[in-house]
Design a protein around this motif. Sequence first.
Motif: not given
Length: 290
Positions: A22-40
């Motif tokens: 759940p912490q990942h939203w806080g990181f994403a909000r601060d960094d303004r990006f989202w990383d993924v493993r599989e493009p799909g």
Amino acid sequence: MRYRIGAWALTSWIVKIGKETPQHWGFARDDRFWDVREPGSFRKIEPGDNIFFWLSGSGFTSWVRATSSLYVIGAQSRPAHWIDVATGGYTHRFEFELVSEDVAHPATWGELQQAAGRNYAPPAPANPVAEPAAEAFLRARFGGHTDIAFTTVPVEYSPGDDMRDRAVRQITLRRGQARFRNSLLVAYGNTCAVTGSTVTSVLEAAHIDRYFGDHTNHVTNGLLLRSDIHTLFDLGVLTVSESRTVQLAPWLRDTEYADLHDQPLRVPSDPAGHPSAEALARHRQTCEWL
């Protein structure tokens, strides 16, 4: 599937945040990006698309708007702060700007399906939302936002209009050009072409030739400018020379903007996105002091 609201072709997405991170939203909000493993399905995200983050087991957490398409994470990419970054195997990234994280009206997955009139599969990493009713339902979950992407304001233009008289109207309209702004954010690497500012929230899309239809919303007819620089540009007291250096009206050269005079304009790394020399020349012609 893409659908239209007014003049805009839209896709919305629901992107899942794993309940174990759940912490990942806080990181994403601060960094303004989202990383993924599989493009799909993430490969289909385009700048301007609305994205609603869903935390597994809890519900919606935030509404953002994509400012880039999916791209490969490279050696020069900004570092991520995911708790599993060392072993995560992240390969691709998209960037975004925050619209709202004020979940004023929580909703269940079942309520979303009811609003859409169809059965959605349980949240995949990226679920496209193809029904306008579902899009409206998602937007209505959030408070504390101003939807700048779909402002519809009639703009009339005739060749020969006094650009100075139009400047005030242009200053008020600029935030209505969300997709144009997003394309410039990507082209200019989220950096002001004049000052080098990287504070995304104050960067705006400046038309070189004044806006008079969607056909002018092309990256070569724009500059990404900090809001105060955009105002000076629209008022015709700051322009760009034939050699692509910043030029200030004489009365600005003894102000806090003095250091900008004669500085080179920052341009996109891709020559295809460089500002139009012809458009810049027409802007200079409106600057009587020059």
